[in-house]
Design an enzyme around this catalytic site. Structure first.
Site, mmCIF file in Angstrom:
data_model
loop_
_atom_site.group_PDB
_atom_site.id
_atom_site.type_symbol
_atom_site.label_atom_id
_atom_site.label_comp_id
_atom_site.label_asym_id
_atom_site.label_seq_id
_atom_site.Cartn_x
_atom_site.Cartn_y
_atom_site.Cartn_z
ATOM 1 N N GLY A 88 5.682 -7.326 -2.920
ATOM 2 C CA GLY A 88 4.269 -7.622 -3.196
ATOM 3 C C GLY A 88 3.571 -8.385 -2.076
ATOM 4 O O GLY A 88 2.845 -9.356 -2.330
ATOM 5 N N PHE A 89 3.788 -7.943 -0.832
ATOM 6 C CA PHE A 89 3.065 -8.507 0.322
ATOM 7 C C PHE A 89 3.221 -10.025 0.432
ATOM 8 O O PHE A 89 2.233 -10.759 0.594
ATOM 9 C CB PHE A 89 1.560 -8.173 0.272
ATOM 10 C CG PHE A 89 1.206 -6.719 0.438
ATOM 11 C CD1 PHE A 89 2.118 -5.787 0.914
ATOM 12 C CD2 PHE A 89 -0.081 -6.282 0.128
ATOM 13 C CE1 PHE A 89 1.771 -4.446 1.071
ATOM 14 C CE2 PHE A 89 -0.441 -4.942 0.284
ATOM 15 C CZ PHE A 89 0.484 -4.038 0.743
ATOM 16 N N ASN A 147 5.273 5.559 2.649
ATOM 17 C CA ASN A 147 5.769 4.303 2.075
ATOM 18 C C ASN A 147 6.886 4.599 1.056
ATOM 19 O O ASN A 147 7.348 5.734 0.961
ATOM 20 C CB ASN A 147 4.599 3.569 1.410
ATOM 21 C CG ASN A 147 4.711 2.060 1.564
ATOM 22 O OD1 ASN A 147 5.776 1.503 1.315
ATOM 23 N ND2 ASN A 147 3.640 1.407 1.956
ATOM 24 N N GLY A 176 7.442 -4.211 7.096
ATOM 25 C CA GLY A 176 8.146 -4.873 6.009
ATOM 26 C C GLY A 176 9.337 -5.681 6.470
ATOM 27 O O GLY A 176 9.768 -6.597 5.776
ATOM 28 N N ASN A 197 12.418 -2.378 -3.727
ATOM 29 C CA ASN A 197 11.796 -3.684 -3.542
ATOM 30 C C ASN A 197 10.478 -3.750 -4.285
ATOM 31 O O ASN A 197 9.765 -2.753 -4.420
ATOM 32 C CB ASN A 197 11.618 -3.996 -2.046
ATOM 33 C CG ASN A 197 10.268 -3.554 -1.505
ATOM 34 O OD1 ASN A 197 9.255 -4.260 -1.674
ATOM 35 N ND2 ASN A 197 10.213 -2.382 -0.888
ATOM 36 N N ASN A 237 -2.723 -0.012 5.018
ATOM 37 C CA ASN A 237 -1.707 0.266 3.994
ATOM 38 C C ASN A 237 -2.369 0.412 2.624
ATOM 39 O O ASN A 237 -2.773 -0.578 2.022
ATOM 40 C CB ASN A 237 -0.686 -0.883 3.994
ATOM 41 C CG ASN A 237 0.430 -0.667 3.000
ATOM 42 O OD1 ASN A 237 0.448 0.318 2.267
ATOM 43 N ND2 ASN A 237 1.365 -1.596 2.974
ATOM 44 N N ASN A 289 3.509 -2.187 -4.999
ATOM 45 C CA ASN A 289 3.750 -3.516 -5.570
ATOM 46 C C ASN A 289 2.520 -4.411 -5.639
ATOM 47 O O ASN A 289 2.629 -5.593 -5.943
ATOM 48 C CB ASN A 289 4.874 -4.206 -4.789
ATOM 49 C CG ASN A 289 6.152 -3.386 -4.825
ATOM 50 O OD1 ASN A 289 6.531 -2.901 -5.895
ATOM 51 N ND2 ASN A 289 6.792 -3.203 -3.676
ATOM 52 N N THR A 290 1.357 -3.858 -5.296
ATOM 53 C CA THR A 290 0.097 -4.580 -5.458
ATOM 54 C C THR A 290 -0.755 -3.743 -6.408
ATOM 55 O O THR A 290 -1.146 -2.626 -6.052
ATOM 56 C CB THR A 290 -0.614 -4.760 -4.093
ATOM 57 O OG1 THR A 290 0.217 -5.565 -3.253
ATOM 58 C CG2 THR A 290 -1.976 -5.425 -4.242
ATOM 59 N N SER A 311 1.468 0.681 -0.834
ATOM 60 C CA SER A 311 2.509 -0.138 -1.452
ATOM 61 C C SER A 311 2.380 -0.032 -2.972
ATOM 62 O O SER A 311 1.281 -0.163 -3.511
ATOM 63 C CB SER A 311 2.363 -1.603 -1.046
ATOM 64 O OG SER A 311 3.170 -2.393 -1.910
ATOM 65 N N GLY A 325 15.059 4.642 1.556
ATOM 66 C CA GLY A 325 16.401 5.041 1.975
ATOM 67 C C GLY A 325 16.673 6.513 1.693
ATOM 68 O O GLY A 325 15.756 7.317 1.552
ATOM 69 N N LYS A 369 -1.457 4.483 6.192
ATOM 70 C CA LYS A 369 -0.084 4.648 5.675
ATOM 71 C C LYS A 369 -0.150 5.077 4.218
ATOM 72 O O LYS A 369 -0.705 4.365 3.378
ATOM 73 C CB LYS A 369 0.722 3.357 5.828
ATOM 74 C CG LYS A 369 2.176 3.557 5.377
ATOM 75 C CD LYS A 369 3.082 2.448 5.834
ATOM 76 C CE LYS A 369 4.508 2.675 5.353
ATOM 77 N NZ LYS A 369 5.428 1.622 5.773
#
Ligand SMILES: Cc1cc2nc3c(=O)[nH]c(=O)nc-3n(C[C@H](O)[C@H](O)[C@H](O)COP(=O)(O)O)c2cc1C
Length: 353
Positions: free
Chosen positions: A115-116, A242, A64, A112, A172, A177-178, A175, A264, A213
């Site tokens: 979205g790739f 992730n 990322g 975040n 992956n 975001n997809t 994520s 984080g 992942k």
């Protein structure tokens, strides 16, 4: 001006910018070799071997940061033992609408929803083949395009193109975001995805290790299914994990309600518990990379003791700057030596025995 003070001044400046602009500045600084490389060589106790390659240390740049394979060599120069490029999708894509990265300073976290966003497989594969300086493990993280009709074909395209160029490939499926991507973690979906991935790799001349992942937002039945399918399909490892879509109630920052994946500090405890769970379930038969919330050597050591052969990080670098890498390594060497260990490998999984 002392060279060592450049990162500190730079960090203050970057902290004032919109996070995506700050990220672009950081990439440009790395590309122009503005950042002084660390002076100290790595303590020999940090040396390790993963997939037959020698790593001077087990600390890695998580996926990322270098989505487009622009700064992997510079990241090795900054002292990382491994670097993961991507996520790369077959076609280039712009990602989700901005703003889509938020620093949650009070929480030492980031949300975040990128979205790739990436330059696509052709461009990134070309950059990959131009890398000369690769003293450690250089991985590529592969994904599917948003709205892909045949997501498995997208992963297979990534394997076809990048096997042999990368030292390992990270599949992956985690994520947030997809849309739909995380459904590939369901038992039957994962089984057919990994079956096709292993088959695709067999057709390439290379035997590039394949890692999966995974997400931290898994219930017990998913965790057991992933461990079982990963072992049966003989993937080489797991990257745990992730960003999370949970854990919002613990946050203080006003941006805590933003959509996307949280990384984080709040991720450290759940990610490390999940890592230990996968180490127990896979009985040390898979290589595990531990990711999520690491910003100190104690935390990196905890991941190793929970079963990680290598530890990756991203968010802590945003808050601490590149000095963090040398500090982590120095302190980790002290922790290993204080426990009378002569190599990182001797600590892998000791808390799960
Ligand atoms: C801004 C940002 C972008 C990311 N992009 C990706 C990505 O493209 N692919 C991926 O697998 N993980 C991505 N991640 C997740 C990280 O690789 C890592 O798994 C996660 O942030 C947890 O580690 P950390 O707490 O040290 O940041 C991204 C994380 C952040 C903060």
């Amino acid at each position: 001006m002392e060279l060592g003070s450049i990162p500190k001044i730079g960090l203050k400046f970057l902290g004032l910018l919109d996070p995506e602009r700050a990220h672009r500045f950081a990439l440009r600084a790395l590309q122009s070799d503005l950042l002084p490389p660390p002076q100290e060589p790595d303590d020999p106790v940090l040396h390790t071997q993963i997939f037959g390659r020698d790593l001077a240390n087990p600390i890695g740049m998580a996926a990322g940061f270098d989505k487009n394979a622009e700064v992997a060599e510079a990241l090795f120069r900054q002292g990382f033992g491994l670097v993961e490029v991507g996520t790369v999708t077959p076609k280039p894509q712009a990602g989700n609408p901005k703003p889509r990265v938020f620093r949650l300073t009070e929480d030492e976290a980031v949300i975040n929803s990128l979205g790739f966003n990436n330059d696509g497989l052709d461009v990134i594969a070309r950059r990959f083949s131009a890398f000369v300086y690769r003293p450690g493990l250089l991985g590529a993280n592969i994904g599917a395009n948003r709205g892909a009709e045949d997501a498995i074909a997208d992963y297979v395209a990534g394997i076809d193109r990048l096997a042999g160029l990368a030292d390992y490939l990270a599949i992956n499926v985690s994520s947030p975001n997809t849309p739909g991507l995380r459904e590939w973690q369901e038992r039957a979906n994962l089984d057919s995805l990994l079956g096709s991935a292993i088959e695709a790799r067999a057709k390439t001349a290379a035997s590039t290790p394949l890692l999966l992942k995974i997400s931290p937002d898994l219930d017990r039945s998913h965790i057991e299914a992933i461990a079982e399918v990963a072992l049966r399909r003989r993937v080489d490892g797991l990257i745990v994990c992730n960003t999370t879509i949970g854990h919002r109630q613990e946050l203080l920052s006003t941006d805590r309600g933003r959509p996307g994946g949280l990384s984080g500090k709040p991720l450290f405890a759940p990610a490390t518990a999940l890592l230990a769970e996968f180490y127990r379930l896979t009985k040390g038969r898979l290589v595990l990379f531990g990711v999520g919330g690491v910003k100190s050597a104690e935390q990196a050591y905890a991941k190793i003791r929970a079963g990680a052969s290598a530890v990756q990080l991203y968010t802590a670098l945003i808050f601490e700057g590149p000095d963090l890498i040398a500090r982590l390594k120095r302190d980790l060497a002290c922790l290993l030596e204080a426990d009378g260990l002569t190599s990182v490998n001797d600590a892998v999984g000791v808390d799960c025995l």
